[in-house]
Each structure stands twice: as structure tokens, then as C-alpha cells.
Design a protein around this motif. Sequence first.
Motif, mmCIF file in Angstrom:
data_model
loop_
_atom_site.group_PDB
_atom_site.id
_atom_site.type_symbol
_atom_site.label_atom_id
_atom_site.label_comp_id
_atom_site.label_asym_id
_atom_site.label_seq_id
_atom_site.Cartn_x
_atom_site.Cartn_y
_atom_site.Cartn_z
ATOM 1 N N HIS A 154 0.826 -1.354 -0.032
ATOM 2 C CA HIS A 154 0.171 -0.026 0.115
ATOM 3 C C HIS A 154 0.816 1.277 -0.085
ATOM 4 N N ARG A 155 0.411 2.165 -0.407
ATOM 5 C CA ARG A 155 1.057 3.435 -0.709
ATOM 6 C C ARG A 155 0.593 4.423 0.515
ATOM 7 N N ILE A 156 1.245 4.529 1.302
ATOM 8 C CA ILE A 156 0.634 5.650 2.248
ATOM 9 C C ILE A 156 1.257 7.118 1.652
ATOM 10 N N ARG A 157 0.215 8.102 1.392
ATOM 11 C CA ARG A 157 0.337 9.185 0.655
ATOM 12 C C ARG A 157 1.177 10.178 1.869
ATOM 13 N N ALA A 158 1.610 11.208 1.172
ATOM 14 C CA ALA A 158 1.992 12.575 2.134
ATOM 15 C C ALA A 158 0.776 13.084 2.422
ATOM 16 N N GLY A 159 0.771 13.476 3.837
ATOM 17 C CA GLY A 159 -0.496 13.953 4.359
ATOM 18 C C GLY A 159 -1.493 12.938 5.113
ATOM 19 N N ASP A 160 -1.301 11.638 4.868
ATOM 20 C CA ASP A 160 -2.229 10.520 5.458
ATOM 21 C C ASP A 160 -1.998 10.534 6.759
ATOM 22 N N PRO A 161 -2.773 10.617 7.903
ATOM 23 C CA PRO A 161 -2.621 10.268 9.225
ATOM 24 C C PRO A 161 -2.584 8.699 9.236
ATOM 25 N N VAL A 162 -1.484 8.233 10.418
ATOM 26 C CA VAL A 162 -1.231 6.918 10.329
ATOM 27 C C VAL A 162 -1.258 6.645 11.997
ATOM 28 N N TYR A 163 -2.085 5.754 12.673
ATOM 29 C CA TYR A 163 -1.992 5.283 13.818
ATOM 30 C C TYR A 163 -1.221 3.847 14.003
ATOM 31 N N VAL A 164 -0.657 3.647 15.113
ATOM 32 C CA VAL A 164 -0.019 2.576 15.525
ATOM 33 C C VAL A 164 -0.767 1.827 16.775
ATOM 34 N N SER A 165 -0.889 0.661 17.005
ATOM 35 C CA SER A 165 -1.644 0.013 18.126
ATOM 36 C C SER A 165 -0.441 -0.721 18.855
ATOM 37 N N TYR A 166 0.188 -0.449 19.938
ATOM 38 C CA TYR A 166 0.897 -0.823 20.764
ATOM 39 C C TYR A 166 0.293 -2.220 21.377
ATOM 40 N N LEU A 167 -1.174 -2.004 21.839
ATOM 41 C CA LEU A 167 -1.742 -3.258 22.054
ATOM 42 C C LEU A 167 -1.820 -4.441 21.331
ATOM 43 N N ALA A 168 -1.987 -4.072 19.950
ATOM 44 C CA ALA A 168 -1.851 -5.192 18.741
ATOM 45 C C ALA A 168 -0.424 -5.685 18.771
ATOM 46 N N ALA A 169 0.538 -4.887 18.600
ATOM 47 C CA ALA A 169 2.107 -5.359 18.617
ATOM 48 C C ALA A 169 2.487 -6.144 19.727
ATOM 49 N N ASN A 170 1.788 -5.856 21.033
ATOM 50 C CA ASN A 170 2.067 -6.820 22.065
ATOM 51 C C ASN A 170 1.211 -8.226 22.077
ATOM 52 N N ARG A 171 0.502 -8.315 20.982
ATOM 53 C CA ARG A 171 -0.308 -9.628 20.739
ATOM 54 C C ARG A 171 0.129 -10.274 19.475
ATOM 55 N N ASP A 172 1.210 -9.826 18.801
ATOM 56 C CA ASP A 172 1.725 -10.165 17.510
ATOM 57 C C ASP A 172 2.351 -11.855 17.684
ATOM 58 N N PRO A 173 1.579 -12.625 17.194
ATOM 59 C CA PRO A 173 1.864 -13.920 17.269
ATOM 60 C C PRO A 173 3.358 -14.410 16.682
ATOM 61 N N GLU A 174 3.666 -13.507 15.758
ATOM 62 C CA GLU A 174 5.201 -13.607 15.349
ATOM 63 C C GLU A 174 6.294 -13.481 16.019
ATOM 64 N N VAL A 175 5.975 -12.544 17.193
ATOM 65 C CA VAL A 175 6.982 -12.067 18.252
ATOM 66 C C VAL A 175 6.657 -12.927 19.585
ATOM 67 N N PHE A 176 5.487 -12.942 19.797
ATOM 68 C CA PHE A 176 4.876 -13.535 21.059
ATOM 69 C C PHE A 176 3.908 -14.855 20.752
ATOM 70 N N PRO A 177 4.603 -16.003 20.985
ATOM 71 C CA PRO A 177 3.839 -17.107 20.721
ATOM 72 C C PRO A 177 2.749 -17.378 21.839
ATOM 73 N N GLU A 178 1.475 -17.925 21.189
ATOM 74 C CA GLU A 178 0.303 -17.831 21.988
ATOM 75 C C GLU A 178 0.222 -16.521 22.945
ATOM 76 N N PRO A 179 0.106 -15.423 22.066
ATOM 77 C CA PRO A 179 -0.027 -14.049 22.559
ATOM 78 C C PRO A 179 -0.934 -13.741 23.660
ATOM 79 N N ASP A 180 -2.183 -14.596 23.658
ATOM 80 C CA ASP A 180 -3.325 -14.432 24.456
ATOM 81 C C ASP A 180 -3.173 -15.087 25.688
ATOM 82 N N ARG A 181 -2.170 -15.760 26.031
ATOM 83 C CA ARG A 181 -2.107 -16.544 27.239
ATOM 84 C C ARG A 181 -0.916 -15.687 28.170
#
Length: 407
Positions: free
Chosen positions: A309-336
Amino acid sequence: MTEETTTLTGQSPPPVREWPALDLDGTDFDPVLAELMGEGPLTRIRLPFGEGWAWLATRHADVKLITNDPRFSRAEVTHRQVTRMAPHFKPRPGSLAFADQPDHNRLRKAVAGAFTVSAMKRLRPRAQEMLDELVEGVVRHGPPADLVERVLEPFPIALVSEVMGVPEADRERVHAWTRQIISTSGGAEAADRAKAGLYGWITQTVRSRADGTGEDVYSLLGAAVARGDLGETEAVGLAGPLQIGGEAVTHNCGQMLYLLLTRPELRRAWRERPEARAALMDELLRYVPHRSSVGLARIALEDVDLHGHRIRAGDPVYVSYLAANRDPEVFPEPDRIDPDRAPNPHLAFGNGPHHCTGAVLARLQTELLLTTLLERLPHLRLAVPADQVAWRRRTMIRGPRTLPCTW
């Protein structure tokens, strides 16, 4: 922002998803965020207030990339009415939250000395003394007790005042303003009056410490203004969020204590393995949904291609730290909750230049609160069924509104 501006050749943009403000009970993970995580690493959202839509990044690697990339600006947000969770948007000059480099480092440098590891080591005995007094009062009064009201709220507020350098004679009114600002009762008018009182007091305090040589925040800010390192408006805007900053500790600890009191295996791990408490605390920090939805947006300063995807100049962008902390690629069984999770590169305190200024202080407070309460009150338990604990409503920071306990 048109649909066409968001695509690369042959790649359709993700649909814009409505993300309402949800009042969630307990430590339940936001179901809308869970759906967005499942739809892809980069989705688009519309929040209850503001205008338009925004990109949302949920993967751990992307969150780290965006929060460290100068192509995404916080300062630009102050000129826009982007889609957002908060009904009102009035950023103050000097706020670290909306500063980009090199201003961010200049502002942060002025107060950094008050939040170092060595400063927190010096603070620890006094912090323990203040907490012991509160817990002793709870013990004397006898059960039941609302631990939010009696300990989890007053301790962070009082300790922050110690770090900031609030004189004893002023603490009661500063605490009253702070409590009103973070309260969910009283409405916007009461909060605005409290902010006016607090920021007026901060202005006078910074002015009075122009010759300050102390290590407290107000002395550091007064000296920085006198040297010309900061403007007075910047110093006041910098101090305000730090003075109010105990809110997150109160409600994070409320969630952690709730989990320790309702999950016997966690309580047992805390009690039987003191050497592993730091690891369990980090796992709880990773797991608890400490906020509703998302925090502050960034604005793309130039076109950025990410995941097709192309994020255009001027587009607002949010990040979710909550989601990052449940990323299964980094945290196996993230909901445990895994007390032995290692490594645990959670992002509970943010990432990049906007990593929480008071992270070391927050860790100190959290460790002292959990350790002192569970050791001083070994038979601590909820005084009501777990499903009858009242949770905060219509708020950015999640946590129990009350935590009635007995022992």
C-alpha cells in the motif's frame, strides 16, 4: 484523501472500518482491534471524532518502524482535525507528545535528569515509605477497602509530586486538580476548570524557580527557562502531562492486581518465585489492555510504501501498541499470560523518541505497589465476585473504577 491516492498499481486499499468507542469489562481485548489484526498488517479506520480516516498498523515490526521513522510526524497532527477517539483536541505548546526532532530531544533533555535509573534508585526509599503509610492506613481501618481509592490512586499522584517538586503546602490542591482532570465524573467543564487551575499554578511555580538548583522537575524547568533552553510556554506544556502522569500507573496496576487476585496460578507464581517477579510484571505489562482503541496519530510527510500500500504524504497513521504486544510472530500464544515468557520485547511504554519519559518511574511504582500489597496482605482477595468489579467507562485509559478487597 481519495481512494486513488492510497493505492499502488493493482493493489486496492483496505476498506475503511468504523471503530466505535467501546466500554469493555475486565481485561477483555478489544474485539474490533482483534478483527483489524486479522485483516492484515495495515488497515484503515474511522474513529468517533475528527475528520476522515487513518491508516492503522498492528504488527510489532511495523509499529517499531513507524514510531522510529522521521517520515511520520507528530507535530503535523496539531494542524489537522484527523479522525480520533477524543472529542476535544487542544494540544498545548511544549507538549512532548506532539514534538518532532530536534525539538523533542531539546524538550526532553530539560527534564531527563529527574527520571534516570539512578534518580529512581535514590527515590526508592522515600517511595516505599510513602506507600507503607498508605497501606498501614488501610490495615488500621480494616477490611473491606477499595484499593483504587485508598492506595492505587493516591500513591502515584503523591510520588509524582515528590519527583516534580510540589511543596507540601500545595500538594492537596494540586492533587485535587489532578484527580478532577483524570476523573470520569464532573464532565468537561469541571476538567477544564481543574486544568486552568493546575496550569496557572505550574506557570507560577516555574517562574519562581528561575534560580533553582534542585533535581526536581520544576527546578530543572525553571533553570532551563532562565538559560534560554526552553520558552516558559514550552516548560509549562511539558510539565502538565508529567504532573498528571500517575493515571496510567493507577489503572495498569488495577488491571494487574485484578488478574493476580482472580487467577490463582499467577498469584502462586508471584508468591513462590520472587526471583521471577520482574519477568511476570513484564508479561502483565504486555498483556493488559491499558488503553481504549489507539492514542495519538502521526502524519506521513512523504509517500511511504508498506505491505503493498502507498501511504501518501498527508495521510494520518495510527499504531497500536496493544496489537503489537499480541503479535503471534513475536509472542507465541499471545493471548496467554506466560510468567516465563522470554524474550519479551513488549511495547507497553511505547517505542522510539516518544518512549514514555516516566517509564523507569512507572516500573518502580508498579513493582512497589504489587509487592507491598501482596506481601503486607498475604490473604488479600476480592470482596465481591470478579464479575461485579466496576470498570471505567467513557475513558481513554482502561482499568477498574473500584477494587473492593478484603483480607
